[in-house]
Design a protein around this motif. Structure first.
Motif, PDB file in Angstrom:
ATOM      1  N   PHE A  77     -99.120  84.009  31.598  1.00 17.40           N
ATOM      2  CA  PHE A  77     -98.672  83.164  32.697  1.00 17.40           C
ATOM      3  C   PHE A  77     -97.243  82.865  32.328  1.00 17.40           C
ATOM      4  O   PHE A  77     -96.697  82.827  31.192  1.00 17.40           O
ATOM      5  CB  PHE A  77     -99.267  82.107  32.841  1.00 17.40           C
ATOM      6  N   ALA A 119     -98.705  82.364  39.301  1.00 21.04           N
ATOM      7  CA  ALA A 119     -99.799  81.787  38.689  1.00 21.04           C
ATOM      8  C   ALA A 119    -101.348  81.991  38.871  1.00 21.04           C
ATOM      9  O   ALA A 119    -102.115  82.368  38.418  1.00 21.04           O
ATOM     10  CB  ALA A 119     -99.530  80.475  38.359  1.00 21.04           C
ATOM     11  N   GLN A 120    -101.134  82.074  40.368  1.00 18.40           N
ATOM     12  CA  GLN A 120    -102.558  82.143  41.035  1.00 18.40           C
ATOM     13  C   GLN A 120    -103.318  83.603  40.781  1.00 18.40           C
ATOM     14  O   GLN A 120    -104.170  83.784  40.623  1.00 18.40           O
ATOM     15  CB  GLN A 120    -102.737  81.684  42.598  1.00 18.40           C
ATOM     16  N   TRP A 123    -104.076  84.081  37.295  1.00 19.17           N
ATOM     17  CA  TRP A 123    -105.393  83.582  37.288  1.00 19.17           C
ATOM     18  C   TRP A 123    -106.585  84.406  37.912  1.00 19.17           C
ATOM     19  O   TRP A 123    -107.967  84.439  37.280  1.00 19.17           O
ATOM     20  CB  TRP A 123    -105.667  82.120  37.927  1.00 19.17           C
ATOM     21  N   ASP A 124    -106.574  84.957  38.939  1.00 20.20           N
ATOM     22  CA  ASP A 124    -107.428  85.912  39.385  1.00 20.20           C
ATOM     23  C   ASP A 124    -107.649  87.090  38.523  1.00 20.20           C
ATOM     24  O   ASP A 124    -108.977  87.498  38.339  1.00 20.20           O
ATOM     25  CB  ASP A 124    -106.930  86.462  40.962  1.00 20.20           C
ATOM     26  N   ALA A 126    -107.151  86.727  35.226  1.00 21.98           N
ATOM     27  CA  ALA A 126    -108.146  86.149  33.997  1.00 21.98           C
ATOM     28  C   ALA A 126    -109.257  85.835  34.433  1.00 21.98           C
ATOM     29  O   ALA A 126    -110.324  85.944  33.575  1.00 21.98           O
ATOM     30  CB  ALA A 126    -107.184  84.682  33.779  1.00 21.98           C
ATOM     31  N   SER A 127    -109.754  85.484  35.607  1.00 22.92           N
ATOM     32  CA  SER A 127    -111.082  85.258  35.966  1.00 22.92           C
ATOM     33  C   SER A 127    -111.932  86.395  36.067  1.00 22.92           C
ATOM     34  O   SER A 127    -113.116  86.165  35.344  1.00 22.92           O
ATOM     35  CB  SER A 127    -111.086  84.549  37.521  1.00 22.92           C
ATOM     36  N   LEU A 140    -105.123  83.889  27.182  1.00 19.68           N
ATOM     37  CA  LEU A 140    -104.415  83.596  28.240  1.00 19.68           C
ATOM     38  C   LEU A 140    -103.059  82.637  27.776  1.00 19.68           C
ATOM     39  O   LEU A 140    -103.103  81.471  27.529  1.00 19.68           O
ATOM     40  CB  LEU A 140    -105.284  82.514  29.018  1.00 19.68           C
ATOM     41  N   LEU A 143    -100.985  79.576  29.630  1.00 17.45           N
ATOM     42  CA  LEU A 143    -101.863  79.063  30.824  1.00 17.45           C
ATOM     43  C   LEU A 143    -101.604  77.551  30.706  1.00 17.45           C
ATOM     44  O   LEU A 143    -101.560  76.811  31.778  1.00 17.45           O
ATOM     45  CB  LEU A 143    -103.266  79.364  30.478  1.00 17.45           C
ATOM     46  N   VAL A 152    -102.358  76.374  38.562  1.00 12.65           N
ATOM     47  CA  VAL A 152    -103.561  76.779  38.490  1.00 12.65           C
ATOM     48  C   VAL A 152    -104.474  75.271  38.287  1.00 12.65           C
ATOM     49  O   VAL A 152    -104.174  74.349  37.504  1.00 12.65           O
ATOM     50  CB  VAL A 152    -104.152  77.568  37.439  1.00 12.65           C
ATOM     51  N   GLN A 156    -111.056  74.912  37.846  1.00 11.13           N
ATOM     52  CA  GLN A 156    -111.293  76.326  37.879  1.00 11.13           C
ATOM     53  C   GLN A 156    -111.415  76.844  36.449  1.00 11.13           C
ATOM     54  O   GLN A 156    -112.229  77.624  36.058  1.00 11.13           O
ATOM     55  CB  GLN A 156    -110.196  77.087  38.513  1.00 11.13           C
ATOM     56  N   VAL A 157    -110.461  76.630  35.593  1.00  8.86           N
ATOM     57  CA  VAL A 157    -110.423  76.898  34.344  1.00  8.86           C
ATOM     58  C   VAL A 157    -111.803  76.459  33.403  1.00  8.86           C
ATOM     59  O   VAL A 157    -112.242  77.291  32.814  1.00  8.86           O
ATOM     60  CB  VAL A 157    -109.125  76.560  33.514  1.00  8.86           C
TER      61      VAL A 157
END
Length: 210
Positions: A77, A119-120, A123-124, A126-127, A140, A143, A152, A156-157
């Motif tokens: 990130f 960043a989003q 995160w997608d 990373a998910s 990560l 992050l 983010v 969610q994290v």
């Protein structure tokens, strides 16, 4: 042997015995601690603080995991406007999924919406890694910065980390780790600045910062 020599020899023997006795006691304590640590599971590590070494430590663990033949994933990130030695090195390995998703530091981009979108998107990715049982270690990187600026969502994290595969290890780096993340982490290290060459006018160096 003279009396002085005998005295020195006796003192030396006493010191050696005291040292041995201390090491025997220390070994007993260490052995007990090792015996109590009987769990095998994925751990969450948070590397934070203002000092140098957060990402370096994470990439050291990445190298260690590769040494054990593990599949690993990296999502960076924020960083992304310049190439780094770790990226050049780790991209050589087919076991590494390496994603540079940032567009540079926030003071460089100066575009909050673009930073949030980047960043989003990171995160997608990373998910996906956090739900993949074949990935043994996920890094990560930075992050915490994305969390600090609300790029983010923290919830969610926390949810993704809690639901990840049981044996998957996760390393999250960056300054200003939120307390809720620290609370759920297994290991937290805070890097502190004592001195840094940059303060003396030395630019970032290849092999050290780059």
């Amino acid at each position: 042997m003279s009396e002085d020599a005998l005295h020195k020899n006796a003192k030396g023997n006493d010191a050696d015995q005291r040292y041995k006795d201390r090491m025997v006691r220390k070994k007993a304590v260490v052995d007990q601690s090792i015996a109590r640590a009987d769990q095998d599971r994925g751990v969450l590590l948070v590397l934070t603080g203002n000092g140098k070494g957060k990402s370096s430590s994470a990439f050291g663990m990445l190298a260690r995991a590769l040494g054990h033949g593990m599949q690993v994933g990296v999502v960076q990130f924020i960083k992304g406007s310049y190439s780094t030695g770790e990226e050049a090195f780790f991209r050589r390995f087919p076991e590494v999924r390496y994603h540079v998703m940032g567009e540079g530091f926030t003071w460089e981009t100066q575009d909050k919406e673009r930073d949030r979108a980047a960043a989003q998107a990171a995160w997608d990715v990373a998910s996906e890694l956090l739900s993949d049982e074949s990935v043994s270690l996920v890094v990560l990187d930075e992050l915490n910065i994305a969390l600090k600026y609300n790029y983010v969502e923290l919830d969610q994290v926390l949810e993704a980390v809690a639901k990840r595969p049981a044996m998957q290890h996760v390393v999250i780096t960056g300054r200003g780790a939120p307390q809720a993340l620290i609370d759920v982490a297994d290991t937290v290290t805070e890097m502190q600045v004592v001195k840094h060459a940059f303060k003396a006018g030395v630019r970032a160096q290849k092999g050290v910062e780059l």
